[in-house]
Every structure is written in structure tokens, then in C-alpha cells.
Motif scaffolding. Structure first.
Motif, short mmCIF file in Angstrom:
data_model
loop_
_atom_site.label_atom_id
_atom_site.label_comp_id
_atom_site.label_asym_id
_atom_site.label_seq_id
_atom_site.Cartn_x
_atom_site.Cartn_y
_atom_site.Cartn_z
N GLU A 131 0.81 -1.23 0.00
CA GLU A 131 0.00 0.00 0.00
C GLU A 131 0.84 1.27 0.00
O GLU A 131 0.30 2.39 0.10
CB GLU A 131 -0.90 0.01 1.24
CG GLU A 131 -2.07 -0.94 1.11
CD GLU A 131 -2.61 -1.33 2.47
OE1 GLU A 131 -2.72 -0.45 3.33
OE2 GLU A 131 -2.89 -2.54 2.66
N SER A 132 2.15 1.12 -0.10
CA SER A 132 3.02 2.30 -0.07
C SER A 132 3.11 2.88 -1.48
O SER A 132 3.75 2.30 -2.37
CB SER A 132 4.40 1.88 0.44
OG SER A 132 5.33 2.88 0.14
N VAL A 133 2.46 4.01 -1.68
CA VAL A 133 2.35 4.55 -3.05
C VAL A 133 3.70 5.03 -3.61
O VAL A 133 3.90 5.02 -4.82
CB VAL A 133 1.34 5.72 -3.12
CG1 VAL A 133 -0.07 5.22 -3.06
CG2 VAL A 133 1.58 6.76 -2.03
N HIS A 134 4.61 5.44 -2.73
CA HIS A 134 5.84 6.06 -3.24
C HIS A 134 7.05 5.13 -3.30
O HIS A 134 8.04 5.45 -3.96
CB HIS A 134 6.23 7.25 -2.35
CG HIS A 134 5.17 8.30 -2.24
ND1 HIS A 134 4.73 9.02 -3.33
CD2 HIS A 134 4.46 8.76 -1.18
CE1 HIS A 134 3.80 9.87 -2.94
NE2 HIS A 134 3.60 9.72 -1.64
N THR A 135 6.98 3.98 -2.60
CA THR A 135 8.21 3.18 -2.43
C THR A 135 8.85 2.76 -3.76
O THR A 135 10.06 2.95 -3.93
CB THR A 135 7.94 1.93 -1.56
OG1 THR A 135 7.63 2.38 -0.24
CG2 THR A 135 9.15 1.03 -1.48
N ALA A 136 8.07 2.21 -4.69
CA ALA A 136 8.68 1.65 -5.90
C ALA A 136 9.49 2.73 -6.64
O ALA A 136 10.67 2.52 -6.95
CB ALA A 136 7.60 1.06 -6.81
N GLN A 137 8.88 3.88 -6.87
CA GLN A 137 9.57 4.94 -7.60
C GLN A 137 10.76 5.49 -6.79
O GLN A 137 11.83 5.74 -7.33
CB GLN A 137 8.59 6.07 -7.94
CG GLN A 137 9.19 7.18 -8.79
CD GLN A 137 9.73 6.69 -10.13
OE1 GLN A 137 8.99 6.27 -11.00
NE2 GLN A 137 11.05 6.74 -10.29
N SER A 138 10.56 5.64 -5.48
CA SER A 138 11.65 6.18 -4.66
C SER A 138 12.83 5.22 -4.60
O SER A 138 13.98 5.65 -4.55
CB SER A 138 11.16 6.50 -3.25
OG SER A 138 10.33 7.63 -3.26
N MET A 139 12.55 3.92 -4.64
CA MET A 139 13.66 2.95 -4.64
C MET A 139 14.34 2.93 -6.01
O MET A 139 15.56 2.83 -6.10
CB MET A 139 13.18 1.56 -4.22
CG MET A 139 12.92 1.52 -2.71
SD MET A 139 12.40 -0.06 -2.09
CE MET A 139 13.91 -1.01 -2.21
N ARG A 140 13.55 3.07 -7.05
CA ARG A 140 14.12 3.13 -8.40
C ARG A 140 15.11 4.31 -8.50
O ARG A 140 16.15 4.22 -9.13
CB ARG A 140 12.96 3.26 -9.40
CG ARG A 140 13.29 3.77 -10.78
CD ARG A 140 13.92 2.68 -11.66
NE ARG A 140 14.40 3.20 -12.94
CZ ARG A 140 15.55 3.84 -13.11
NH1 ARG A 140 16.36 4.04 -12.09
NH2 ARG A 140 15.90 4.28 -14.30
N TRP A 141 14.79 5.42 -7.84
CA TRP A 141 15.63 6.61 -7.89
C TRP A 141 16.70 6.64 -6.79
O TRP A 141 17.41 7.64 -6.66
CB TRP A 141 14.75 7.86 -7.74
CG TRP A 141 14.12 8.32 -9.01
CD1 TRP A 141 14.61 8.15 -10.28
CD2 TRP A 141 12.91 9.06 -9.14
NE1 TRP A 141 13.76 8.75 -11.19
CE2 TRP A 141 12.71 9.31 -10.52
CE3 TRP A 141 11.97 9.54 -8.23
CZ2 TRP A 141 11.62 10.02 -11.00
CZ3 TRP A 141 10.88 10.24 -8.72
CH2 TRP A 141 10.70 10.47 -10.09
#
Ligand code: ACO
Length: 312
Positions: free
Chosen positions: A204-214
Motif C-alpha cells: 500500500e506504499s504509493v511512493h516506495t517503488a519509484q523512490s527505490m528506483r531513484w
């Protein structure tokens, strides 16, 4: 041209490199950092309040001096973080206005009350312990000004965690039965909110995937939560307190501690403004800002006079 800039940015991130304030960066990367760093800064200065409640009632001069130093460190952390956020193009005044209007978030954990002296120790041990678990990986955040600020913050957080554990150890080992009961009660109240600090479950963490990618985040919320539980169980045993979770069991296959279900409804309620102390915390910050107006005015008037003198 834009595509070339983007390709260069992506290549730098993929190489594990750092981005500096003057480097080109996608707008979404910039907004994500301003969001996370400013929320983090707000958490530091709101986090001064629960412990501030005990400065005048610390049990000894030594404990009072330690507590004052810790709270001042947190004010300093807020300053480094606001400065890091300002390198991304939003002013500290704007960020604080968002906090004061209730628009900006800060950590859910600081909306719980500090009822006894044992709460101060538990904040050091568990809250700062959770903060360290979350913040050490941020020393390798791809945005260099944030990463640099985090190095010093983590060193200071480590002192905060040690002082909390030491205060609790004193109560548990040299204290009375009543004092030991206070420690256990504080642990019972803070344990679950501390697990919530790491944020919603990964799914349910909306930001994790993109923040980890960056490379803004280096670990997911659930990974860090598990690491925290694994590290804390043994510390609780040494201290002689129990953790309030009947489902806490060592899982031989996973080589991790299993733990019970977190009450996410409570988490979202507190994040949404309806925790035990949200209104009180925000009111205290707004009052501090209003009461400080004359200091800001005096500093500006002084700076204007200095400038006028230099140009004469
Ligand atoms: N309290 C309040 N809000 C939270 C919390 C929390 N404990 N955890 C998550 N949220 C919010 C997020 O800010 C986000 O809201 P937004 O979209 O309005 O900004 C939303 O819940 C969804 O969460 P995620 O998608 O998981 O958000 P994110 O990827 O930013 O992860 C985290 C959250 C782990 C807190 C991250 O922002 C982070 O590592 N921040 C830096 C550390 C920090 O702020 N620590 C503060 C407490 S420690 C201390 O000050 C001593």
C-alpha cells in the motif's frame, strides 16, 4: 534535449551516483524529495515537543542535561533538513506555512503523549531506534545534500537511542517495582505506534517503488520494519521487559521474528489528524512561530541596517 538530460540522469542513478543541487533532475524526483525531506524536517521539530514535556521534571541534573542536549540536537536536525529541502527550490517559510496550516505531514509517532518519565526513555530506545533503522540507509540517498545531512543526524540519533536505553536500564536494574511497572507500561503503549513509523505495508506504499528506483529510499517500509523487530527483541530481553505482541515468535525458516497484525486504521487516523495529540502538537508549533515573530523582524531590521551601512 530533455530526453538527453533524462538519459544522463537515469545513467547516473543506475551507476549508484549522486545528484547535486545544481544538477538537472526530473520534476517528479524534485517534488518527491521536497515532500520527504520536509516531512522529515517537520518530524524533527515536532518531535521536540513530547520530550520537552519532561525537561522540568527530569529525575536528576544529569538526566536533565542529557535530555536538553538531545532536544537541541533535534532542533538542529530540523535546520539541516530544511536547508537540504531549500536547495530544491522551496523556502523554509513556505515549508513551515504548510506545516502550520495542517497541509504537510510529519511522523505519526509524535502524536502520542508522554505520560511518565519512562516514556522519555522509551522514545530514545524505540522511537529513535526505529528512526536510526530508517535513516542509516538515507546516508546513501541519491540526493547528495540530503545524504550528507543524514550522516551527522544518524550519529546524533545513535546517542539519543543509547541515552534512552540507559535511562530504562537504570529504572529496570536499580529501580523499584513501581518504576519497573512504568517502563513496561510505556513499552506497551509505544511498541505498536513505533512499528507504524516505518509507513504503510509495501503493497500500500504509493511512493516506495519509484523512490527505490531513484535511490531516494534504499529499503522498503516492510524490510526496515522487520529489521527493527529483529534488532529489538533481544534488547527487550536484556532490559527485562516484554513486548506486547503474543504472536511474536522466531521463525526458523525465515530467520526472522514473526509479529502480529498492525492496526492500520489507527495509523491512518493519526496521520489524518485525529491522533491523541495532533491538535496540541500543531498548536504548540504555531504558537512558537507566532511568539518568534519579533525575533525574525529584529533580525531582518538588523540585516537591512548592516546592508545600508555597507552601501553608504
Ligand atoms: N507518519 C506520517 N505519515 C506517514 C508515515 C508516518 N509514520 N509513514 C508514511 N506516511 C505517509 C507518507 O508521507 C505518504 O504521504 P504523502 O503521499 O502525503 O506524502 C503516505 O503515508 C504513503 O506512504 P509511503 O508511500 O510509504 O511514503 P514514503 O515512500 O515517503 O515512505 C517514510 C514513508 C518511510 C516515512 C519515508 O518518507 C522516509 O523514510 N522518510 C524519512 C524519514 C522520516 O521522515 N522520519 C521521520 C520520523 S523519525 C524522527 O524524526 C526522529
Amino acid at each position: 534535449h530533455q530526453q538527453q538530460l533524462m538519459a544522463r540522469f537515469d545513467a547516473r542513478i543506475d551507476d549508484g551516483g549522486f545528484i547535486e543541487a545544481k544538477d538537472w533532475m526530473p520534476d517528479h524526483y524534485r517534488r518527491t524529495l521536497i515532500r520527504q525531506i520536509s516531512q522529515h524536517a517537520h518530524s524533527e521539530i515536532v518531535g521536540m515537543l513530547p520530550e520537552g514535556n519532561w525537561v522540568t521534571r527530569a529525575p536528576t541534573l544529569k538526566r536533565k542535561a542529557i535530555l536538553l542536549a538531545k532536544i537541541q540536537d533535534e532542533g538542529g536536525h530540523g535546520l539541516y533538513l530544511y536547508a537540504a529541502a531549500e536547495t530544491l527550490g522551496r523556502s523554509r517559510d513556505e515549508l513551515l506555512a504548510d506545516l502550520h496550516s495542517g497541509k504537510a505531514k510529519y511522523s505519526s509517532i509524535f502524536n502520542y503523549p508522554t505520560l511518565t518519565w519512562a516514556d522519555v526513555g522509551v522514545i530514545g530506545w524505540l522511537v529513535d531506534g526505529a528512526a536510526i533503522m530508517n535513516q542509516v540507509p538515507l546516508c546513501r540517498c541519491s540526493y547528495a545534500p540530503y545524504a550528507r545531512a543524514m550522516v551527522r543526524i544518524c550519529r546524533e540519533e545513535s546517542f539519543h537511542q543509547r541515552q534512552g536505553y540507559d535511562a530504562l536500564l537504570a529504572m529496570m536494574q536499580q529501580g523499584t517495582d513501581a518504576q519497573r511497572a512504568l517502563v513496561q507500561d510505556a513499552v506497551n503503549r509505544w511498541w505498536w505506534p513505533c512499528l507504524m513509523m516505518f509507513g504503510p505495508p509495501d503493497a500500500e506504499s504509493v511512493h516506495t517503488a519509484q523512490s527505490m528506483r531513484w535511490g531516494i529510499k534504499r529499503n522498503s517500509n516492510d524490510e526496515l520494519r522487520q529489521k527493527f523487530v529483529d534488532a529489538t527483541v533481544q534488547q527487550a530481553q536484556v532490559l527485562g521487559v516484554s513486548l506486547p505482541d503474543p504472536e511474536l515468535t522466531w521463525n526458523e525458516t525465515r530467520q526472522h521474528w514473526d509479529f502480529g497484525a498492525i492496526d492500520w486504521e489507527e495509523f491512518w487516523r493519526v496521520v489524518g489528524g485525529d491522533g491523541p495529540c495532533n491538535a496540541e502538537r500543531l498548536a504548540a508549533r504555531v504558537k512558537a512561530w507566532d511568539d518568534g515573530a519579533w525575533v525574525r523582524e529584529a533580525a531582518l531590521a538588523h540585516a537591512a541596517k548592516e546592508q545600508a551601512r555597507q552601501t553608504q
